[in-house]
Design an enzyme around this catalytic site. Structure first.
Site, PDB file in Angstrom:
ATOM      1  N   ARG A 258     -34.884  32.645  22.789  1.00 29.77           N
ATOM      2  CA  ARG A 258     -33.469  32.282  22.761  1.00 29.77           C
ATOM      3  C   ARG A 258     -32.682  33.513  23.163  1.00 29.77           C
ATOM      4  NH1 ARG A 258     -29.476  33.218  19.013  1.00 29.77           N
ATOM      5  NH2 ARG A 258     -27.845  31.659  18.716  1.00 29.77           N
TER       6      ARG A 258
ATOM      7  N   ASP B  41     -29.875  35.463  23.156  1.00 31.65           N
ATOM      8  CA  ASP B  41     -28.666  35.513  22.342  1.00 31.65           C
ATOM      9  C   ASP B  41     -27.550  36.265  23.049  1.00 31.65           C
ATOM     10  OD1 ASP B  41     -27.375  35.183  19.590  1.00 31.65           O
ATOM     11  OD2 ASP B  41     -27.183  37.334  19.957  1.00 31.65           O
TER      12      ASP B  41
ATOM     13  N   GLU C 168     -28.298  30.990  24.874  1.00 34.29           N
ATOM     14  CA  GLU C 168     -27.327  30.812  23.798  1.00 34.29           C
ATOM     15  C   GLU C 168     -25.973  31.192  24.381  1.00 34.29           C
ATOM     16  OE1 GLU C 168     -24.673  31.890  20.506  1.00 34.29           O
ATOM     17  OE2 GLU C 168     -25.579  33.354  21.854  1.00 34.29           O
TER      18      GLU C 168
END
Length: 650
Positions: A279, A281, A323
């Site tokens: 992910r 971020d 994200e």
């Protein structure tokens, strides 16, 4: 196809000299396949003279990671190469949690895998678990060491063992990789403070306020309460440091190719531990450009393309998840638009769907949602969304002013209504959320809270005769609202993700502020520790936990059986027939699926002729297994907060 230059193949051969011939051949084929993506991504960011040397560094990194990769993971690479749409399968069901709050340690989590399998989980997102700074670490997003696991959770050996156990159950492990910044305690930052010019160039540093002030004119504040402004003075260096999120989180300088190489090595390190999805971020913030909000800049997508190409060469089983909590027109670029089509992230958060679900539940009207969701451009068929009712974060009301105006609302007014409604201050609202990061200058008020608390379960249980038992009408209504939201995310396509506790109907943690470091951050109210005594009630249909767990498990089972929900098929919003019912249409080669969601507290009609138009007048609701019943008045009637997944009979 543009093949890689011979010198890169020679470099790979040197690194892989001890590898079997078939593996050297496989690496060469991947290098040729993904070289153009790597070269084009680098060339869009760095000077031409820097591209060749940077390619050599990155290919050397990829070859070393490939050589070190476990045979079982190399087999997974081959499987995923043969099925590169694995993330789009309707059987993908996600679950997100903090490892410590779910099971204490990574080893303890390994002992709880039966629970996840029972729920139907095939994608497990563990919130930040790499070593953070001591004390306040922004929930683990201030990373001090990307190659170490938090000591209280275990070590990298425990992480590898967990990934192996999950893979044996068909569950993909998802971990966070913070790209925009590191903790001020990170070794790079420590070296910069000590005067190392090499590492000082890893960050955005300024001797005075001239440039910071120029940037601040167009920069928003992410945490106006916690960390106003975007720059922090560091006395050791006598420099201003760019700190978008918190003073202890130092933004990285992605214009420095060394930073790119560092993160390529980190990504491949995590992949070789068995991580299957990273992910990315705060990816929207990577590139800084004066006169902008320093989000969603074109270089972000070029850098992601380059990183993805490196990972495809070394370990194609790894997927990227962006994200990026940004507006719809910016969001689709994280899955690839134009020259980056299908070449950047494989997965992205469908923040717009999440916001519109809460908007529909509060307003009991679908018109804004229908308009906004229709406006989102199609995404590459090889990519997909993560769909969710809520996540670890607060809910920000990303309602576009133009979308609101198109249906007769004002953006500011509707955002204010949603904040009032979900904080419980709107008359008659059953929600009990908490206001997070109110900004008086903009009127922005984000909301914290579990799905159950935002849907009125706190109020219902206070009023109910037997807390948690079936029979109290308010409890039924609150759970119906939660399940309506989850039916939408399970039915949209992509990867629906359950946030830990929603499957048991957990409410806000009343003791959220009692843990050290949590006092000023009410998002911990919706990050409770897993109450395993409550989880033991999940088979008891007379409890809230039993009703929620059974319903979500049923959604997962039904979803996995329906080819219409393959994420390669786009969700469409057809013409509305009732402002209280959201229709979602999915046209698959095997047939048409029509989903109907009643977002109101009353019975609502759907015209039977629209079912005839799609060949579904004699269809079946896949969720209940019952035949569609068109009444004598020519309408199909939906109960309050009902969800129907209508598919052809037979």
């Amino acid at each position: 196809m543009r093949c890689a230059p011979g010198d890169l193949h020679d470099l790979a051969a040197e690194v892989l000299t001890d590898s079997p011939a078939h593996e050297r051949q496989l690496f060469d084929l991947r290098l040729d396949r993904w070289f153009a993506d790597l070269h084009d991504g680098l060339a869009a960011v760095f000077p031409a003279a820097a591209v060749g040397p940077l390619e050599r560094r990155l290919i050397g990194t990829a070859a070393r990671a490939f050589a070190d990769r476990d045979p079982e993971l190399k087999e997974l690479d081959l499987r995923r190469t043969l099925d590169d749409a694995w993330i789009c399968d309707p059987g993908m069901i996600g679950y997100a949690t903090y490892a410590d709050r779910f099971a204490g340690t990574l080893a303890g989590l390994g002992d709880r895998l039966d629970y996840l399998s029972e729920l139907g989980v095939s994608y497990l997102h563990l919130m930040p678990l790499l070593e953070p700074r001591p004390g306040d670490s922004d929930g683990g997003y201030a990373v001090a060491d990307y190659r170490r696991v938090r000591a209280d959770l275990g070590d990298t050996g425990d992480l590898r063992a967990l990934a192996t156990a999950l893979r044996g159950r068909g569950i993909s492990l998802v971990l966070d990789l913070v790209l925009n910044h590191v903790a001020e305690e990170h070794a790079w930052a420590a070296a910069a403070r000590a005067g190392d010019a090499h590492y000082q160039d890893y960050f955005r540093l300024y001797p005075d306020r001239a440039e910071p002030d120029a940037f601040e004119r167009t920069l928003p504040e992410v945490f106006p309460d916690f960390a106003p402004g975007n720059f922090t003075w560091n006395a050791e260096m006598q420099r201003w440091v760019w700190t978008t999120f918190n003073a202890f989180q130092w933004d990285l300088n992605w214009a420095n190719p060394d930073v790119l190489v560092e993160f390529a090595e980190i990504i491949l390190f995590l992949a070789n531990l068995g991580v299957e999805v990273v992910r990315l971020d705060a990816i929207a913030f990577l590139w800084k450009r004066l006169g902008t909000n320093c989000q969603n800049q074109p270089e972000v997508h070029a850098l992601t393309q380059a990183l993805r190409a490196v990972s495809r060469i070394a370990c194609p089983a790894l997927a990227f998840k962006a994200e990026a909590i940004v507006g719809p027109t910016d969001l689709v670029h994280y899955l690839g638009r134009g020259v980056h089509h299908g070449k950047v992230s494989d997965i992205a958060y469908h923040n717009s769907l999440m916001v519109q679900i809460w908007s529909m539940l509060a307003a009991q009207d679908v018109r804004l949602a229908a308009h906004a969701l229709r406006a989102i451009p199609p995404i590459p068929a090889s990519t997909t969304w993560v769909t969710y009712v809520r996540c670890h974060d607060d809910i920000g009301w990303a309602i576009d002013d133009a979308d609101a105006a198109a249906v007769g609302l004002t953006g500011w007014g509707h955002r204010a209504f949603l904040s009032d409604y979900y904080s419980g201050s709107f008359p008659g609202s059953p929600a009990r959320g908490l206001v997070f990061q109110e900004n008086p200058a903009t009127g922005d008020r984000r909301i914290s809270g579990t799905a159950a608390s935002l849907c009125g379960l706190d109020v219902a249980l206070q009023a109910g005769p037997v807390p948690g038992r079936v029979g109290a009408g308010l409890v039924d209504a609150a759970l119906a609202r939660v399940l309506l939201g989850y039916a939408m995310v399970f039915g949209w396509g992509g990867i629906p993700v359950i946030w830990m506790g929603d499957e048991l109907g957990l409410r806000n943690d009343p003791d959220w502020a009692s843990e050290p470091g949590h006092e000023e951050d009410n998002r911990w109210a919706h990050r409770p520790r897993m109450p395993w005594d409550v989880a033991e009630e999940r088979q008891d249909g007379a409890t809230v936990a039993g009703r929620m767990f059974t319903a979500l498990r049923h959604f997962a089972t039904v979803r996995a059986s329906l080819p219409y929900l393959d994420a390669t098929v786009e969700a469409e919003i057809p013409e509305l027939a009732d402002p209280g019912i959201l229709p979602v249409l999915r046209r698959h080669p095997v047939g048409v699926m029509l989903q109907l969601y009643n977002v109101t507290a009353g019975w609502r009609p759907w015209p039977g002729h629209l079912l005839h138009a799609h060949g579904l007048a004699d269809g079946v609701d896949a969720l209940s297994g019952t035949l569609v019943q068109i009444g004598l008045d020519g309408n199909l009637w939906l109960a309050p907060h009902a969800s129907l997944w209508i598919v052809p009979r037979g």
